[in-house]
Design a protein around this motif. Structure first.
Motif, PDB file in Angstrom:
ATOM      1  N   ALA A 127      42.578  46.509  46.983  1.00 12.13           N
ATOM      2  CA  ALA A 127      43.967  46.956  46.956  1.00 12.13           C
ATOM      3  C   ALA A 127      44.921  45.901  47.519  1.00 12.13           C
ATOM      4  O   ALA A 127      46.135  46.111  47.544  1.00 12.13           O
ATOM      5  N   GLY A 128      44.368  44.776  47.983  1.00  9.41           N
ATOM      6  CA  GLY A 128      45.222  43.702  48.484  1.00  9.41           C
ATOM      7  C   GLY A 128      45.500  43.750  49.974  1.00  9.41           C
ATOM      8  O   GLY A 128      46.382  43.043  50.462  1.00  9.41           O
TER       9      GLY A 128
ATOM     10  N   GLY B  56      46.628  45.895  34.098  1.00  8.02           N
ATOM     11  CA  GLY B  56      46.723  46.230  32.683  1.00  8.02           C
ATOM     12  C   GLY B  56      47.139  45.016  31.865  1.00  8.02           C
ATOM     13  O   GLY B  56      46.304  44.326  31.290  1.00  8.02           O
ATOM     14  N   ALA B  57      48.426  44.716  31.873  1.00 12.92           N
ATOM     15  CA  ALA B  57      48.951  43.640  31.027  1.00 12.92           C
ATOM     16  C   ALA B  57      48.328  42.297  31.382  1.00 12.92           C
ATOM     17  O   ALA B  57      47.965  42.040  32.527  1.00 12.92           O
TER      18      ALA B  57
ATOM     19  N   VAL C  82      49.065  43.710  37.875  1.00 12.75           N
ATOM     20  CA  VAL C  82      48.990  45.047  38.461  1.00 12.75           C
ATOM     21  C   VAL C  82      50.406  45.619  38.460  1.00 12.75           C
ATOM     22  O   VAL C  82      51.323  45.024  39.036  1.00 12.75           O
ATOM     23  N   GLY C  83      50.568  46.733  37.762  1.00 13.84           N
ATOM     24  CA  GLY C  83      51.893  47.327  37.611  1.00 13.84           C
ATOM     25  C   GLY C  83      52.188  48.370  38.679  1.00 13.84           C
ATOM     26  O   GLY C  83      51.471  48.503  39.677  1.00 13.84           O
TER      27      GLY C  83
ATOM     28  N   ASP D 248      41.208  51.145  39.372  1.00 12.68           N
ATOM     29  CA  ASP D 248      42.294  50.164  39.474  1.00 12.68           C
ATOM     30  C   ASP D 248      42.247  49.128  38.361  1.00 12.68           C
ATOM     31  O   ASP D 248      43.048  48.200  38.354  1.00 12.68           O
ATOM     32  N   GLY D 249      41.296  49.294  37.441  1.00 11.29           N
ATOM     33  CA  GLY D 249      41.222  48.373  36.304  1.00 11.29           C
ATOM     34  C   GLY D 249      40.581  47.039  36.619  1.00 11.29           C
ATOM     35  O   GLY D 249      40.413  46.202  35.737  1.00 11.29           O
ATOM     36  N   LEU D 250      40.203  46.808  37.877  1.00  9.35           N
ATOM     37  CA  LEU D 250      39.693  45.484  38.252  1.00  9.35           C
ATOM     38  C   LEU D 250      38.257  45.257  37.808  1.00  9.35           C
ATOM     39  O   LEU D 250      37.850  44.112  37.577  1.00  9.35           O
ATOM     40  N   ASP D 251      37.478  46.330  37.679  1.00  9.69           N
ATOM     41  CA  ASP D 251      36.075  46.146  37.302  1.00  9.69           C
ATOM     42  C   ASP D 251      35.908  45.622  35.882  1.00  9.69           C
ATOM     43  O   ASP D 251      34.874  45.047  35.552  1.00  9.69           O
TER      44      ASP D 251
END
Lengths: 381, 381
Positions: free
Chosen positions: B307-308, B372-373, B365-366, B7-10
């Motif tokens: 994941a929220g 990402g952005a 989070v897209g 998920d890119g969070l790490d």
């Protein structure tokens, strides 16, 4: 603004922070003299000021020692030449590479931990990188947050032994529960409890053959009220340098010693409700309402004239994001001061750490009473 | 972090802000459809987001319209091409040169005021600089802050006439007392009261032969619950774009629509007290405790998985500057989740405006569920 004294304040965009350098120096001198009498070193906590200019006033020398609360602070102060720092918040293994990068720049940055899990991660990182990280074991002074219980010899020794690839440097405590006190005897007792817990943990480690050169305690109230620090090697404290209304409520600083104010401009009046509206809302003051739990609720701050003298009973009674609502305390017989649109006031904050963090710089009032120098400060992580 | 999803969070340093772009877009689409049905324009308030990327999602077009709460925002958004802005905080005469500088860069920036004193200063500045500043008269919707009472025809007309050297553009209201409500009927009534006050003031100005093209109202709760906005030309609202626990307590947003969270890392445990310690303290969450006054006190925030999705009954029960203390709500029968040191959680904030301001950027989070952005945001004045 007619007849305004030549204090340099009219040239500033509001809201902004005003820092009284003379008061900062006096607060530091008082703490230094107190700790000298007690025979312990001072490792100032830089989490309140987050400013290299303030750090240089606070530290024993330009290289430290110092305490930081974020790796952003560690990086910034290392860049500014500080060489001896403790990162006094429990380490996450994912942050060790950033710790290592600061160390490779020449700063002796130590980490804090309170579990075998963390100690194993720190040891593994140390071995992998050939850099034995100095680590302090956080010991719980009073049940308020993190830390190993001082009597839990098993946990202390297990953590100490798990640091075999790293460098056990000592124990670290923070008596956070002292913030809820206000009686000097109770504060002195909290300081003694912090000391006793620190010495107990250090004794346990040493008895197990583990090193414990550093015995580090600290909070502004316990630092101020400590009467004996036998067995302690250093004291960390930070907010006392600026002081604030919350610490004044505790009794750890005097209102007249508070060095940090927010400069605000009057933007309106509600004559029907007795309100004066300024451009310093909660964004400028922070949302901190710590004094609401104390004997005297200071709202969002105490309102002073531009020289920093409190108006009788005038507080920031409420705040929106960019609006401060000044009103007299309930039941006050004082008169509302005559403050036309454009007039400037200074507001003493509830909590210097929180208010400071809403801003990017200090406008410094020097010995001549004029705002001149600008000292940048950092925020973020 | 073994088995962590991609998920890119790490890759992110914690604490930091995570913004769910899909939720922002959905919140905006819902508000836009609602205001379209009511036949009024939308002038998004950018004081929550303070981000050009978010502004571009929120505004009708790249040039606006928009609302700002500071001149720093006005300068930043003007630099980014926004051409139609209201500075919706009462103007101090000393700020007019900065307003003029933004206008000279091509942005139609209007000011807000509620006194003859300010109107005279704005007129004088306008004449001196050959730039008739557009000005809105702030009208008091509900006694909570600034503004002329809607029935005070004498004051309204006197201010309007004192703007003879400037450009009276209309009236502006903010029904701030709606924040204290939670019953839908009471909220609809607050929205109607705001509308009625706006129309009354506009009618008074027009009857005196003064122009009043703009009738501007707005707050997230009243925007959400308004059923009829006849006579109103535009609605300002901002916090609904992100949502937060406070607005969920009001009933103005759903918890599942909250787009802003703080990503935190677990740094310790207190198994004796049932606490999980993270690196997101009040510095990352803000000191905002607005939900303490609501039916459900959310502490410093509601804890979610990466994941929220909220963990049952897990909140940030207390916070120090850089420590968040996670605990189950009092009386909960839920189990504490197994979150080892290094695990990551996301925390729903009490107040998006306050929490956002503690940070310098959003990690977005897209639609693919990955961070990402990076969208920068501004702070300060």
């Amino acid at each position: 603004m007619t007849g305004a004294p030549d204090d340099g304040l009219d040239a500033l965009e509001t809201p902004c922070l005003i820092l009284d350098e003379g008061r900062v120096r006096a607060n530091l001198a008082r703490m230094r003299a107190h700790l000298d009498r007690l025979g312990v070193a001072f490792r100032p906590h830089l989490k309140t000021a987050k400013s290299l200019d303030v750090a240089r006033l606070a530290m024993a020398g330009p290289e430290g020692p110092a305490t930081v609360s974020t790796l952003r602070e560690a990086e910034y102060f290392a860049e500014g030449g500080v060489r001896d720092m403790i990162y006094a918040v429990g380490i996450a293994p994912g942050k060790l590479d950033r710790v290592g990068a600061v160390r490779r720049r020449g700063a002796d940055l130590a980490v804090t931990l309170d579990s075998v899990e963390q100690a194993e991660a720190v040891s593994a990182w140390s071995r992998r990188h050939g850099d034995p990280l100095p680590a302090l074991i956080e010991v719980d002074a009073d049940g308020h947050r993190s830390g190993v219980k001082p009597g839990d010899a098993e946990a202390l020794v297990a953590i100490g032994r798990a640091l075999d690839g790293a460098a056990l440097r000592g124990v670290l405590l923070h008596a956070g529960d002292s913030y809820a006190l206000s009686d000097p005897e109770a504060l002195a007792a909290a300081a003694e409890a912090e000391r006793a817990a620190a010495v107990e943990a250090a004794t346990t480690l040493r008895a197990a053959g583990l090193p414990c050169p550093v015995v580090s305690v600290g909070s502004t109230p316990t630092a101020r009220f400590a009467r004996d620090l036998t067995g302690v090697t250093e004291v960390r404290a930070g907010v006392f340098m600026f002081g604030d209304l919350f610490q004044a409520g505790v009794g750890a600083v005097a209102v007249d010693d508070i060095a940090l104010t927010v400069l605000a401009t009057v933007i309106g009046h509600r004559r029907d409700t007795g309100w004066i509206i300024t451009d310093a809302g909660w964004m400028a003051m922070s949302r901190d309402r710590g004094t609401a739990r104390q004997a005297v609720d200071q709202g969002y701050g105490v309102v002073c004239d531009r020289a920093g003298r409190p108006y009788p009973d005038l507080i920031v009674a409420d705040a929106n994001q960019e609006h401060g609502i000044l009103a007299l305390r309930k039941g006050s017989a004082a008169a509302l001061p005559d403050l036309p649109v454009g007039a400037r006031v200074r507001i003493l904050p509830n909590h210097a750490c929180a208010t400071g963090a809403q801003h990017g710089r200090y406008h410094v009032v020097g010995a001549d009473g004029r705002a001149g120098a600008v000292w940048p400060r950092i925020n973020g992580w």
